[in-house]
Design a protein around this motif. Structure first.
Motif, PDB file in Angstrom:
ATOM      1  N   PRO A  28      25.300   7.604  31.414  1.00  0.00           N
ATOM      2  CA  PRO A  28      24.559   6.667  30.057  1.00  0.00           C
ATOM      3  C   PRO A  28      24.568   5.082  30.471  1.00  0.00           C
ATOM      4  CG  PRO A  28      25.680   8.290  29.211  1.00  0.00           C
ATOM      5  CD  PRO A  28      26.478   8.907  30.731  1.00  0.00           C
ATOM      6  N   ALA A  29      25.785   4.553  31.483  1.00  0.00           N
ATOM      7  CA  ALA A  29      25.775   3.627  31.752  1.00  0.00           C
ATOM      8  C   ALA A  29      24.621   3.538  32.832  1.00  0.00           C
ATOM      9  CB  ALA A  29      26.853   3.010  32.155  1.00  0.00           C
ATOM     10  N   THR A  30      24.390   4.039  34.055  1.00  0.00           N
ATOM     11  CA  THR A  30      23.220   4.545  34.735  1.00  0.00           C
ATOM     12  C   THR A  30      22.023   4.403  34.534  1.00  0.00           C
ATOM     13  OG1 THR A  30      25.068   5.493  36.286  1.00  0.00           O
ATOM     14  CG2 THR A  30      22.342   4.721  36.502  1.00  0.00           C
ATOM     15  N   VAL A  31      21.901   4.767  33.212  1.00  0.00           N
ATOM     16  CA  VAL A  31      20.101   4.579  32.020  1.00  0.00           C
ATOM     17  C   VAL A  31      20.598   3.188  31.746  1.00  0.00           C
ATOM     18  CG1 VAL A  31      19.499   5.789  30.444  1.00  0.00           C
ATOM     19  CG2 VAL A  31      20.111   6.733  32.185  1.00  0.00           C
ATOM     20  N   THR A  32      21.791   1.798  30.958  1.00  0.00           N
ATOM     21  CA  THR A  32      21.315   1.259  30.451  1.00  0.00           C
ATOM     22  C   THR A  32      20.747   0.743  31.232  1.00  0.00           C
ATOM     23  OG1 THR A  32      23.039   1.827  29.133  1.00  0.00           O
ATOM     24  CG2 THR A  32      23.449  -0.449  28.714  1.00  0.00           C
ATOM     25  N   GLY A  33      21.056   0.450  32.961  1.00  0.00           N
ATOM     26  CA  GLY A  33      20.604  -0.500  33.228  1.00  0.00           C
ATOM     27  C   GLY A  33      19.841  -0.085  33.684  1.00  0.00           C
ATOM     28  N   ILE A  34      19.073   1.144  33.943  1.00  0.00           N
ATOM     29  CA  ILE A  34      17.533   2.037  34.250  1.00  0.00           C
ATOM     30  C   ILE A  34      16.706   1.353  33.578  1.00  0.00           C
ATOM     31  CG2 ILE A  34      16.067   3.287  34.275  1.00  0.00           C
ATOM     32  CD1 ILE A  34      18.566   4.994  35.919  1.00  0.00           C
ATOM     33  N   LEU A  35      16.847   1.273  31.873  1.00  0.00           N
ATOM     34  CA  LEU A  35      16.073   0.797  31.090  1.00  0.00           C
ATOM     35  C   LEU A  35      15.814  -0.904  30.944  1.00  0.00           C
ATOM     36  CD1 LEU A  35      17.101   3.429  28.165  1.00  0.00           C
ATOM     37  CD2 LEU A  35      15.327   3.479  29.288  1.00  0.00           C
ATOM     38  N   LEU A  81       9.940  10.097  32.812  1.00  0.00           N
ATOM     39  CA  LEU A  81      10.137  11.240  32.212  1.00  0.00           C
ATOM     40  C   LEU A  81      10.233  10.655  30.416  1.00  0.00           C
ATOM     41  CD1 LEU A  81      13.870  12.468  33.327  1.00  0.00           C
ATOM     42  CD2 LEU A  81      12.024  13.435  32.461  1.00  0.00           C
ATOM     43  N   ILE A  82       9.841   9.220  30.492  1.00  0.00           N
ATOM     44  CA  ILE A  82       9.947   8.366  28.870  1.00  0.00           C
ATOM     45  C   ILE A  82       8.342   8.657  28.780  1.00  0.00           C
ATOM     46  CG2 ILE A  82      10.206   6.645  27.492  1.00  0.00           C
ATOM     47  CD1 ILE A  82      12.060   5.426  30.379  1.00  0.00           C
ATOM     48  N   ASN A  83       7.799   8.806  29.855  1.00  0.00           N
ATOM     49  CA  ASN A  83       6.000   8.601  29.502  1.00  0.00           C
ATOM     50  C   ASN A  83       5.812   9.881  29.017  1.00  0.00           C
ATOM     51  OD1 ASN A  83       4.549   6.148  29.888  1.00  0.00           O
ATOM     52  ND2 ASN A  83       5.419   6.465  31.731  1.00  0.00           N
ATOM     53  N   SER A  84       6.852  11.361  29.845  1.00  0.00           N
ATOM     54  CA  SER A  84       6.795  12.779  29.169  1.00  0.00           C
ATOM     55  C   SER A  84       7.145  13.458  28.044  1.00  0.00           C
ATOM     56  CB  SER A  84       6.641  13.650  30.275  1.00  0.00           C
ATOM     57  OG  SER A  84       7.935  13.068  30.920  1.00  0.00           O
ATOM     58  N   GLN A  85       7.781  12.416  27.337  1.00  0.00           N
ATOM     59  CA  GLN A  85       8.855  13.109  27.108  1.00  0.00           C
ATOM     60  C   GLN A  85       9.654  11.888  25.829  1.00  0.00           C
ATOM     61  OE1 GLN A  85      10.663  16.126  27.494  1.00  0.00           O
ATOM     62  NE2 GLN A  85       9.490  16.236  29.335  1.00  0.00           N
ATOM     63  N   GLY A  86       9.523  10.998  25.867  1.00  0.00           N
ATOM     64  CA  GLY A  86       9.254  10.437  24.958  1.00  0.00           C
ATOM     65  C   GLY A  86       8.541  10.342  23.410  1.00  0.00           C
ATOM     66  N   PRO A  87       8.920   9.290  22.553  1.00  0.00           N
ATOM     67  CA  PRO A  87       9.922   8.454  22.908  1.00  0.00           C
ATOM     68  C   PRO A  87      11.469   8.898  23.132  1.00  0.00           C
ATOM     69  CG  PRO A  87       8.608   7.965  20.262  1.00  0.00           C
ATOM     70  CD  PRO A  87       7.866   8.925  21.459  1.00  0.00           C
ATOM     71  N   ILE A  88      12.268   8.477  23.002  1.00  0.00           N
ATOM     72  CA  ILE A  88      13.241   9.221  23.981  1.00  0.00           C
ATOM     73  C   ILE A  88      14.349   8.411  23.916  1.00  0.00           C
ATOM     74  CG2 ILE A  88      13.249   8.758  26.149  1.00  0.00           C
ATOM     75  CD1 ILE A  88      14.109  11.938  27.169  1.00  0.00           C
ATOM     76  N   SER A  89      15.379   9.195  23.084  1.00  0.00           N
ATOM     77  CA  SER A  89      17.016   8.192  23.938  1.00  0.00           C
ATOM     78  C   SER A  89      17.934   8.210  24.354  1.00  0.00           C
ATOM     79  CB  SER A  89      17.926   9.535  22.122  1.00  0.00           C
ATOM     80  OG  SER A  89      18.767  10.418  22.694  1.00  0.00           O
ATOM     81  N   PRO A  90      18.556   7.181  24.549  1.00  0.00           N
ATOM     82  CA  PRO A  90      19.089   6.951  26.527  1.00  0.00           C
ATOM     83  C   PRO A  90      19.903   7.928  26.636  1.00  0.00           C
ATOM     84  CG  PRO A  90      18.476   4.966  24.785  1.00  0.00           C
ATOM     85  CD  PRO A  90      18.322   5.781  23.601  1.00  0.00           C
ATOM     86  N   GLY A  91      20.761   8.347  25.660  1.00  0.00           N
ATOM     87  CA  GLY A  91      21.417   9.714  25.750  1.00  0.00           C
ATOM     88  C   GLY A  91      20.389  10.790  25.996  1.00  0.00           C
ATOM     89  N   ASN A  92      19.423  11.158  25.668  1.00  0.00           N
ATOM     90  CA  ASN A  92      18.402  12.302  26.007  1.00  0.00           C
ATOM     91  C   ASN A  92      18.755  12.372  27.103  1.00  0.00           C
ATOM     92  OD1 ASN A  92      17.266  15.031  25.721  1.00  0.00           O
ATOM     93  ND2 ASN A  92      16.119  14.187  24.326  1.00  0.00           N
ATOM     94  N   LEU A  93      17.594  10.569  27.305  1.00  0.00           N
ATOM     95  CA  LEU A  93      17.092  10.508  28.760  1.00  0.00           C
ATOM     96  C   LEU A  93      18.255  10.457  29.594  1.00  0.00           C
ATOM     97  CD1 LEU A  93      14.980   9.676  30.676  1.00  0.00           C
ATOM     98  CD2 LEU A  93      15.485   7.318  30.013  1.00  0.00           C
ATOM     99  N   ALA A  94      19.299  10.036  29.444  1.00  0.00           N
ATOM    100  CA  ALA A  94      20.839  10.154  30.559  1.00  0.00           C
ATOM    101  C   ALA A  94      20.912  11.914  30.957  1.00  0.00           C
ATOM    102  CB  ALA A  94      21.698   9.922  29.955  1.00  0.00           C
TER     103      ALA A  94
END
Length: 142
Positions: free
Chosen positions: A48-55, A28-41
């Motif tokens: 969002p907390a899960t995305v923080t760990g992933i990031l 998703l980051i490769n195709s949609q980025g740059p992207i905010s963590p919230g938008n990625l979530a």
């Protein structure tokens, strides 16, 4: 097909010391980025907390970087780093070679039909996902 691609992805993430959800977010980051963590979530359907760990994992692995948003310096955006892409592409090289052979056996008009089918199927999946997100948001708000 979905199961076989999932199994291939399992092998890829094992080689890269990632989790499946990490690879999904990296895509998703490769195709949609740059992207905010919230938008990625939101796009990934994750908390969002899960995305923080992933990031955190992706950044430690050299896959992404977090940067200040150039428009809103208080915000952060995530950008994919391209340095490790050759490693990722190498792991999919067998599948890519097979797809090249498969596509070579079709006429251009046939490939257009296949591409249309895949595009419309992806769009149907995005629409269904967005509808489920909307229903989940409505349920939480009521």
């Amino acid at each position: 097909m979905s199961n076989q691609l999932s199994l291939l992805n399992n092998h890829v993430v094992a080689q890269l010391d990632l989790k499946n959800v990490d690879l999904d977010c990296l895509d998703l980051i490769n195709s949609q980025g740059p992207i905010s963590p919230g938008n990625l979530a939101r796009r990934a359907g994750l908390h969002p907390a899960t995305v923080t760990g992933i990031l955190d994992r992706l950044q430690r692995g050299g896959w992404v970087t977090r940067e200040r948003d150039p428009v809103d310096r208080r915000a952060v955006v995530v950008r994919a780093l391209r340095d490790r892409n050759p490693e990722l592409l190498h792991l999919y090289s067998g599948m890519n070679a097979s797809l090249d052979e498969i596509c070579a056996s079709y006429e251009p008009a046939q490939l257009e039909v296949v591409a249309d089918f895949l595009s419309r199927t992806a769009e149907a999946g995005m629409t269904a996902s967005a509808e489920m997100d909307r229903k989940e948001t409505d349920r939480k708000e009521s």
